[in-house]
Every structure is written in C-alpha cells, then in structure tokens.
Design a protein around this motif. Structure first.
Motif, PDB file in Angstrom:
ATOM      1  N   ARG A 192       0.860  -1.175   0.000  1.00  0.00           N
ATOM      2  CA  ARG A 192       0.000   0.000   0.000  1.00  0.00           C
ATOM      3  C   ARG A 192       0.894   1.221   0.000  1.00  0.00           C
ATOM      4  O   ARG A 192       1.825   1.327   0.803  1.00  0.00           O
ATOM      5  N   GLY A 193       0.622   2.151  -0.899  1.00  0.00           N
ATOM      6  CA  GLY A 193       1.407   3.368  -0.969  1.00  0.00           C
ATOM      7  C   GLY A 193       0.833   4.471  -0.095  1.00  0.00           C
ATOM      8  O   GLY A 193      -0.114   4.272   0.672  1.00  0.00           O
ATOM      9  N   ARG A 194       1.419   5.671  -0.236  1.00  0.00           N
ATOM     10  CA  ARG A 194       0.976   6.836   0.512  1.00  0.00           C
ATOM     11  C   ARG A 194       0.187   7.768  -0.390  1.00  0.00           C
ATOM     12  O   ARG A 194       0.429   7.834  -1.596  1.00  0.00           O
ATOM     13  N   ALA A 195      -0.720   8.500   0.192  1.00  0.00           N
ATOM     14  CA  ALA A 195      -1.555   9.419  -0.583  1.00  0.00           C
ATOM     15  C   ALA A 195      -0.686  10.405  -1.360  1.00  0.00           C
ATOM     16  O   ALA A 195       0.207  11.043  -0.798  1.00  0.00           O
ATOM     17  N   GLY A 196      -0.933  10.495  -2.654  1.00  0.00           N
ATOM     18  CA  GLY A 196      -0.222  11.431  -3.510  1.00  0.00           C
ATOM     19  C   GLY A 196       1.142  10.969  -3.980  1.00  0.00           C
ATOM     20  O   GLY A 196       1.769  11.649  -4.800  1.00  0.00           O
ATOM     21  N   ASP A 197       1.632   9.829  -3.477  1.00  0.00           N
ATOM     22  CA  ASP A 197       2.969   9.326  -3.825  1.00  0.00           C
ATOM     23  C   ASP A 197       2.835   8.181  -4.827  1.00  0.00           C
ATOM     24  O   ASP A 197       2.260   7.138  -4.495  1.00  0.00           O
ATOM     25  N   PRO A 198       3.361   8.319  -6.047  1.00  0.00           N
ATOM     26  CA  PRO A 198       3.221   7.264  -7.050  1.00  0.00           C
ATOM     27  C   PRO A 198       4.243   6.138  -6.917  1.00  0.00           C
ATOM     28  O   PRO A 198       4.279   5.233  -7.751  1.00  0.00           O
ATOM     29  N   GLY A 199       5.055   6.165  -5.877  1.00  0.00           N
ATOM     30  CA  GLY A 199       6.045   5.117  -5.677  1.00  0.00           C
ATOM     31  C   GLY A 199       5.511   3.965  -4.842  1.00  0.00           C
ATOM     32  O   GLY A 199       4.602   4.129  -4.025  1.00  0.00           O
ATOM     33  N   LEU A 200       6.090   2.786  -5.081  1.00  0.00           N
ATOM     34  CA  LEU A 200       5.841   1.612  -4.237  1.00  0.00           C
ATOM     35  C   LEU A 200       7.202   0.982  -3.962  1.00  0.00           C
ATOM     36  O   LEU A 200       7.578  -0.024  -4.571  1.00  0.00           O
ATOM     37  N   PRO A 201       8.002   1.583  -3.060  1.00  0.00           N
ATOM     38  CA  PRO A 201       9.386   1.161  -2.887  1.00  0.00           C
ATOM     39  C   PRO A 201       9.556  -0.277  -2.428  1.00  0.00           C
ATOM     40  O   PRO A 201      10.600  -0.885  -2.682  1.00  0.00           O
ATOM     41  N   GLU A 202       8.528  -0.857  -1.778  1.00  0.00           N
ATOM     42  CA  GLU A 202       8.629  -2.268  -1.378  1.00  0.00           C
ATOM     43  C   GLU A 202       8.731  -3.201  -2.587  1.00  0.00           C
ATOM     44  O   GLU A 202       9.245  -4.316  -2.477  1.00  0.00           O
ATOM     45  N   LEU A 203       8.239  -2.735  -3.718  1.00  0.00           N
ATOM     46  CA  LEU A 203       8.184  -3.572  -4.917  1.00  0.00           C
ATOM     47  C   LEU A 203       9.202  -3.194  -5.974  1.00  0.00           C
ATOM     48  O   LEU A 203       9.393  -3.926  -6.949  1.00  0.00           O
ATOM     49  N   GLY A 204       9.873  -2.052  -5.805  1.00  0.00           N
ATOM     50  CA  GLY A 204      10.874  -1.593  -6.764  1.00  0.00           C
ATOM     51  C   GLY A 204      11.201  -0.138  -6.504  1.00  0.00           C
ATOM     52  O   GLY A 204      10.300   0.707  -6.461  1.00  0.00           O
ATOM     53  N   ALA A 205      12.489   0.162  -6.323  1.00  0.00           N
ATOM     54  CA  ALA A 205      12.884   1.510  -5.918  1.00  0.00           C
ATOM     55  C   ALA A 205      12.530   2.576  -6.942  1.00  0.00           C
ATOM     56  O   ALA A 205      12.315   3.734  -6.594  1.00  0.00           O
ATOM     57  N   ASP A 206      12.465   2.195  -8.216  1.00  0.00           N
ATOM     58  CA  ASP A 206      12.250   3.184  -9.277  1.00  0.00           C
ATOM     59  C   ASP A 206      10.802   3.274  -9.734  1.00  0.00           C
ATOM     60  O   ASP A 206      10.495   3.996 -10.683  1.00  0.00           O
ATOM     61  N   ILE A 207       9.890   2.567  -9.094  1.00  0.00           N
ATOM     62  CA  ILE A 207       8.522   2.465  -9.616  1.00  0.00           C
ATOM     63  C   ILE A 207       7.820   3.817  -9.601  1.00  0.00           C
ATOM     64  O   ILE A 207       7.819   4.537  -8.600  1.00  0.00           O
ATOM     65  N   ASP A 208       7.208   4.143 -10.739  1.00  0.00           N
ATOM     66  CA  ASP A 208       6.259   5.249 -10.845  1.00  0.00           C
ATOM     67  C   ASP A 208       4.952   4.628 -11.312  1.00  0.00           C
ATOM     68  O   ASP A 208       4.814   4.256 -12.484  1.00  0.00           O
ATOM     69  N   ILE A 209       4.020   4.482 -10.402  1.00  0.00           N
ATOM     70  CA  ILE A 209       2.799   3.739 -10.685  1.00  0.00           C
ATOM     71  C   ILE A 209       1.954   4.406 -11.763  1.00  0.00           C
ATOM     72  O   ILE A 209       1.047   3.788 -12.331  1.00  0.00           O
ATOM     73  N   ARG A 210       2.265   5.642 -12.122  1.00  0.00           N
ATOM     74  CA  ARG A 210       1.486   6.366 -13.129  1.00  0.00           C
ATOM     75  C   ARG A 210       1.862   5.982 -14.554  1.00  0.00           C
ATOM     76  O   ARG A 210       1.107   6.260 -15.491  1.00  0.00           O
ATOM     77  N   SER A 211       3.014   5.340 -14.727  1.00  0.00           N
ATOM     78  CA  SER A 211       3.506   5.122 -16.100  1.00  0.00           C
ATOM     79  C   SER A 211       4.154   3.768 -16.332  1.00  0.00           C
ATOM     80  O   SER A 211       4.517   3.455 -17.463  1.00  0.00           O
ATOM     81  N   ASP A 212       4.291   2.923 -15.295  1.00  0.00           N
ATOM     82  CA  ASP A 212       5.107   1.721 -15.406  1.00  0.00           C
ATOM     83  C   ASP A 212       4.332   0.463 -15.751  1.00  0.00           C
ATOM     84  O   ASP A 212       4.884  -0.640 -15.735  1.00  0.00           O
ATOM     85  N   LEU A 213       3.054   0.591 -16.062  1.00  0.00           N
ATOM     86  CA  LEU A 213       2.247  -0.503 -16.579  1.00  0.00           C
ATOM     87  C   LEU A 213       1.998  -0.258 -18.063  1.00  0.00           C
ATOM     88  O   LEU A 213       1.950   0.891 -18.511  1.00  0.00           O
ATOM     89  N   PRO A 214       1.784  -1.314 -18.837  1.00  0.00           N
ATOM     90  CA  PRO A 214       1.530  -1.089 -20.266  1.00  0.00           C
ATOM     91  C   PRO A 214       0.163  -0.478 -20.560  1.00  0.00           C
ATOM     92  O   PRO A 214      -0.012   0.191 -21.578  1.00  0.00           O
ATOM     93  N   ARG A 215      -0.820  -0.692 -19.654  1.00  0.00           N
ATOM     94  CA  ARG A 215      -2.149  -0.122 -19.905  1.00  0.00           C
ATOM     95  C   ARG A 215      -2.937  -0.049 -18.600  1.00  0.00           C
ATOM     96  O   ARG A 215      -2.825  -0.929 -17.757  1.00  0.00           O
TER      97      ARG A 215
END
Length: 261
Positions: A64-87
């Motif tokens: 679970r992430g934090r409000a307003g934060d697009p990162g999920l560091p437990e799953l990958g330090a560089d993750i930006d949940i806004r753009s890192d999925l194909p769709r």
C-alpha cells in the motif's frame, strides 16, 4: 521492441514508461511477481484495505502506498505507478471510462496506490513443474470471467469474485493445485475445477475478450481467484479510481514466493 530477450523488471518498467513496449505481460520476467494495481481516493483507502484483507484469495495485498505518492518502494525503488504498466483503466463514478498507457494527467494528490498479487506470477513455476499451459507465452494469456461467488463486503466495497481460467490436462489438475497452493501471494490454489456453470461462469464471455477460452479433449477448465475482482469492488462502490487493464500488470522486483502485506 524485441521481446524475445529476457529483460529485468526494471528494464520492462522503463520500456513501458518510455513507450518502447506494450501489450499483455503474461510470461514476461519469469521468476518475478506481477501485480494488479488499484488507485483509490484516500477517503476510502482504509475501507479498501479492509476489503482486500477480507478477500485474501482474490486480493492478496502486496503493498500500500501513501496518498499522492506514485512510488511503491517495497516492490521496486524506481517504480512510478502512473507510467510503469503497459495499460490502465479509468473509472468514473464506478463506471469504466477509458484505457490509457499513462495516467500522469489523471493523477490526484489524494490517490493511494495498492498492489495485489497476480496469478501470472506462478505460471512459470507451473510450467517448470510439468504442467502444460497453452496460455503461457508472450502476448498470450489466461482468460478472466465474472463468477457468482460473492466477495466478503467491507465498507462501501462488495461485488462478486472474478476468476481466471486455464485449460489444464486432466491428469495434471492435482499437480497444478499443489504447485499453486505454495503461492498464497498470487491467489494460491484454485477455487474450482470442472463445470464452469457451477460458479456462474460463461466461457463465451471472457472479460474484455482477452485470453484463451477453448477447452480441448483431455483438458479441464481450472479457475483461480483473480485480481480483476478489484474492478467489481470499485464498481460496487461507485468510485473514481484507476486500475491496471486486465492482463497488463506491474512487473515488480519481488521474487515469486515472497511478500504478503
């Protein structure tokens, strides 16, 4: 993009972020967990987490992430949940409102991201363990269906379970059950094998028309709880939210067999 070379999770996320790759994530980055994604308003985030914990087969919580934060560091330090999925799929007042390859412009400061385990994570282990899967290949996937199995409601969230289906040779169903039982972080053992009608499934109506649905001689349809259940929960709550598009997952840095929120 050339997809036959094995890429790391970081490389796959960068490829999706930069628009160099697209399509379903089945069979990509074997050995690493893939995740369903739901992004919901902070006002209902605690209720949503309660729903996930009340339905661990369909919704095994990875992060679970934090409000307003697009990162999920437990799953990958560089993750930006806004753009890192194909769709992605957008929801407006609980209704599907379109598909996007990047949701940066739809992002809100009160959005909270959640990552939920995905059965695509265990497919490589099934194949390595000797289970013949016709749906395990780049660009080919299992199918998902609405079922009549009710979710356990929590707060404003409810609906019925969505299930994924794989055609498994009849003499390998027990093996597939035992192998997937070892992956509670990715939905675990099947919820049903055999007659689809017993759980309210119509094989002619796969969600979004995706995945293999034919059952050949000597095969049995086997059903696992599916993270697309998140969509039905969001619909039941009438939310403005964002999810992954079915079959288009977040590829994480978490090895298979690890992690449970």
């Amino acid at each position: 993009m050339e997809q036959r070379r094995e890429l790391s999770p970081t490389e796959w996320r960068a490829a999706f972020r930069q628009g160099r790759a697209q399509g379903q994530t089945s069979a990509l980055a074997p050995g690493y967990q893939q995740a369903n994604i739901a992004i919901v308003p902070a006002a209902v985030a605690d209720e949503f987490e309660a729903f996930l914990r009340a339905n661990p087969l369909a919704c095994p919580l990875l992060a679970r992430g934090r409000a307003g934060d697009p990162g999920l560091p437990e799953l990958g330090a560089d993750i930006d949940i806004r753009s890192d999925l194909p769709r992605y799929r957008l929801f407006d007042a609980g209704y599907p409102a379109g598909l996007l390859t990047d949701v940066t412009d739809a992002w809100r400061d009160d959005f909270v991201p959640f990552a939920i385990g995905c059965s695509l994570s265990f497919e490589a282990d099934l194949v390595a363990g000797g289970v013949a899967l016709r749906c395990h290949a780049p660009g080919v996937s299992c199918s998902a269906f609405d079922s009549s199995i009710p979710n356990h409601p929590a707060g404003c969230f409810g609906g019925n379970m969505v299930v994924s289906m794989r055609a498994v040779p009849a003499d390998q169903v027990d093996l597939a059950t035992e192998l997937t039982r070892r992956h509670p972080e990715a939905h675990g053992a099947p919820v049903h094998a055999g007659d689809p009608a017993r759980i309210g499934v119509n094989l002619s109506r796969p969600i979004d028309g995706l995945g293999l649905t034919d059952i050949r001689a000597g095969e049995v349809p086997v059903f696992w709880a599916c993270g697309v259940t998140l969509e039905r929960a969001i619909e039941s709550a009438g939310l403005t939210a964002i999810t992954h598009a079915p079959g288009h997952m977040l590829i994480t840095d978490l090895p298979t067999g690890q992690g449970r929120g």
